[in-house]
Write an enzyme that holds these catalytic residues in place. Structure first.
Site, PDB file in Angstrom:
ATOM      1  N   GLU A 164     -12.790  -9.981  14.582  1.00  0.00           N
ATOM      2  CA  GLU A 164     -12.249 -10.598  13.366  1.00  0.00           C
ATOM      3  C   GLU A 164     -12.218 -12.117  13.432  1.00  0.00           C
ATOM      4  OE1 GLU A 164     -10.467  -6.433  13.627  1.00  0.00           O
ATOM      5  OE2 GLU A 164     -10.802  -8.100  15.019  1.00  0.00           O
ATOM      6  N   PHE A 177       3.147   1.530  13.128  1.00  0.00           N
ATOM      7  CA  PHE A 177       1.894   1.389  13.871  1.00  0.00           C
ATOM      8  C   PHE A 177       1.007   0.340  13.207  1.00  0.00           C
ATOM      9  CE2 PHE A 177      -2.587   2.806  14.474  1.00  0.00           C
ATOM     10  CZ  PHE A 177      -2.673   2.548  15.839  1.00  0.00           C
ATOM     11  N   GLN A 178       0.542  -0.601  13.988  1.00  0.00           N
ATOM     12  CA  GLN A 178      -0.319  -1.705  13.561  1.00  0.00           C
ATOM     13  C   GLN A 178       0.320  -2.542  12.453  1.00  0.00           C
ATOM     14  OE1 GLN A 178      -4.360  -0.222  12.843  1.00  0.00           O
ATOM     15  NE2 GLN A 178      -4.837  -0.585  14.992  1.00  0.00           N
ATOM     16  N   LYS A 219      -0.996  -0.566   2.300  1.00  0.00           N
ATOM     17  CA  LYS A 219      -1.848   0.607   2.097  1.00  0.00           C
ATOM     18  C   LYS A 219      -1.479   1.379   0.842  1.00  0.00           C
ATOM     19  CE  LYS A 219      -3.855   4.390   4.794  1.00  0.00           C
ATOM     20  NZ  LYS A 219      -3.844   5.059   6.130  1.00  0.00           N
TER      21      LYS A 219
END
Length: 597
Positions: free
Chosen positions: A78, A140-141, A190
């Protein structure tokens, strides 16, 4: 120009595509992921540099399903993606675009975002985020992307409602490209990408609190013209803002009309052709001795799109002691920030020069130019020749001769960066791309890739990446991207088996204590590394091999070529202004060890 809390005011006018056709709005609800893809199309985005992950998987699914007009480039890391977006933006003048996932995907972009912020590069970085209900729960993440990037962006957005997504994307590109350009981050939870809303992309957005400079003040422009007319030893000090404003042609006209010598910053290289007798090359820490002498003796400094960086001024209390200062810049926060100015003109550099040029009369600067020519002859740029050893300066001169100066040169950070700035002699704007403010090792290869993508179909000039051995390995994985897309980039590795610039400081200022700068036992075989990435690998170790190797490299047009130039290990960059010293205290050659401790 930071914009921390910018409310959006929605426009009622329909959006147009890159081809100028109205973008169809959907009355039926579509997902945020589809809105994202269609918004980028409507914005006219050409290329997205990205890497998929769980938080943005729905966007990637829509890319596969919709097959949008923009091209997605799969990067290998990235950070490489953000530097590619920077290279694309610098080479084309358009906004670069990055798409990454949440957590480590987002944090890997931080160096590139900071680099773009320091160097005023317009990029928009879209980062995935965990669902809104999980934000703050150490999911998570999950990372606080907005908090992490707040100080290194023009603005950052966290989209919480799918109905705001298209408006936010339009605002992000508007902020990135207008005023003093810079990076914008858009964080995409998301659940927002899964939610549905009708799609309509605005043609424009109005942002309360985000005010761009208006037209330049005619009174200040007239004052500047009077100061120029009254001066006997004027000097144009030109920065990257001149190139950002597409004003290099007007700057050149002004210099030639009034016979004013021109010195440029690292990012200003190419704004004025360096084969012109008025060109003094770069000023500052590793600029030419005669450019710094001109600064110290000028009675008028005309700063155009420059910000008086510490690498330019050295000790500010002794910089340009006899000069009045005119400062032309679009960012009012830069005015008198480091150096007090006598005439400040806030506005777009191109607009200012368009109005200033007719007011400036031809000047008799013959005596001033003769003095500068005396300094040029007294202490020219030079290096040792004729001893059979391969030196970086010679390599750069031969690349310059091979291209005639008609190339886009992307340099990394270190000694080779300064030698490139000194010896390539740039002729055109947007042909010198480098990391200046942040000084990011590992910048050059991915930035060269981004430039090559941006210039496909726009220019036949070659893209040349000049890197040190230390910086090259930091993002060497991006060779895979260049090879996969058959980009004919020429990569010149100036290989001295050292972290050369750090080693130089250790020699000059730290009593020859060479601490962890020797790479001779850790460097890979760069020819074999190139071949492992399906590129061509070449090597030169003596001066007489350089031209033949360059000829061989220029025959290859279907893949990158990596050339390992084994240069003198202990060469130093001169001239040099020691840290904290005045530009009048420039070192022009190697003296006894530890003379500057």
């Amino acid at each position: 120009m930071r914009t921390d809390t910018i409310p959006l005011v929605r426009s009622a006018r329909p959006a147009l595509s890159a081809e100028g056709e109205p973008v169809a709005a959907s009355t039926e609800p579509v997902t945020g992921a589809e809105i994202f893809v269609r918004s980028l199309e409507a914005e006219g985005v050409e290329i997205v540099f990205g890497h998929p992950g769980g938080a943005v998987i729905h966007i990637y699914d829509e890319i596969a399903r919709l097959k949008p007009r923009f091209q997605h480039i799969l990067v290998r890391h990235e950070q490489g993606g953000t530097h590619m977006a920077e290279g694309y933006a610098k080479a084309t003048g358009r906004v670069g675009t990055v798409l990454v996932t949440s957590g480590p995907g987002a944090t890997n972009t931080v160096t590139g975002i900071a680099d773009a912020y320091m160097d005023s590069v317009p990029i928009v970085v879209f980062t995935g985020q965990v669902p809104t209900k999980l934000i703050g729960n150490d999911a998570f993440q999950e990372t606080d992307t907005i908090g992490i990037t707040r100080s290194i962006t023009k603005h950052s957005f966290l989209v919480r409602d799918v109905r705001d997504l298209a408006w936010t994307i339009k605002a992000a590109y508007h902020i990135a490209r207008t005023g003093r350009p810079g990076p914008v981050v858009v964080d995409l939870p998301k659940d927002v990408l899964l939610a549905k809303a009708p799609f309509a992309y605005p043609e424009e957005v109005h942002l309360r609190g985000y005010k761009l400079p208006g037209p330049p003040d005619p009174e200040r422009i007239r004052e500047a013209a009077e100061l120029i007319a009254a001066s006997r030893r004027p000097l144009l000090y030109v920065g990257g803002g001149t190139i950002n404003a597409n004003a290099a042609d007007l700057l050149t006209q002004l210099a030639r009309k009034a016979r004013i010598p021109v010195t440029t910053t690292l990012h200003g290289l190419g704004a004025f052709p360096e084969d012109d007798p008025l060109a003094l090359g770069m000023l500052g820490m590793h600029g030419t001795w005669y450019a710094n002498q001109a600064v110290q003796h000028a009675d008028l400094i005309i700063a155009v799109g420059a910000r008086f960086d510490d690498r330019v001024t050295g000790r500010v209390d002794s910089w340009a002691p006899y000069a009045k200062v005119i400062h032309i810049d679009i960012d009012p926060s830069c005015i008198s920030k480091n150096i007090p100015v006598d005439c400040a003109i806030v506005g777009d550099v191109r607009e200012v020069l368009e109005q200033l040029l007719p007011l400036v009369e031809p000047k008799d600067t013959k005596e001033w130019l003769a003095k500068i020519e005396y300094w040029r002859a007294e202490c020219p740029l030079t290096y040792e020749k004729g001893d059979g050893k391969l030196r970086a300066q010679y390599v750069i001169e031969r690349i310059r001769a091979r291209t005639g100066g008609h190339a886009v040169v992307v340099s990394d950070v270190g000694q080779h960066q300064m030698w490139t700035a000194q010896y390539f002699r740039f002729l055109h704007p947007r042909t010198h791309i480098t990391s200046g403010g942040l000084g990011t090792m590992g910048f050059a290869l991915p930035a060269a890739i981004g430039a090559a993508f941006g210039l496909r179909g726009r220019s036949d000039w070659p893209v040349v990446c000049i890197s040190g051995d230390g910086g090259f390995v930091m993002n060497a994985q991006e060779l895979g991207v260049a090879a996969a897309h058959r980009l004919p980039i020429k990569v010149a590795i100036i290989n001295n088996n050292f972290l050369g610039m750090v080693r130089q400081w250790q020699e000059l200022f730290h009593e020859n204590r060479f601490s962890h700068t020797d790479l001779s036992d850790t460097n890979p075989d760069f020819v074999k590394l190139a071949e492992a990435f399906h590129c061509v690998g070449l090597r030169a170790t003596r001066p007489e091999e350089v031209d033949a190797v360059l000829d061989e490299a220029w025959k290859v047009n279907d893949r990158p070529v990596v050339i390992d130039f084994r240069v003198v290990k202990e060469e130093l960059v001169f001239p040099m202004v020691p840290a904290g010293a005045s530009t009048s205290e420039m070192i022009t050659k190697r003296l006894t060890p530890n003379a500057f401790v």
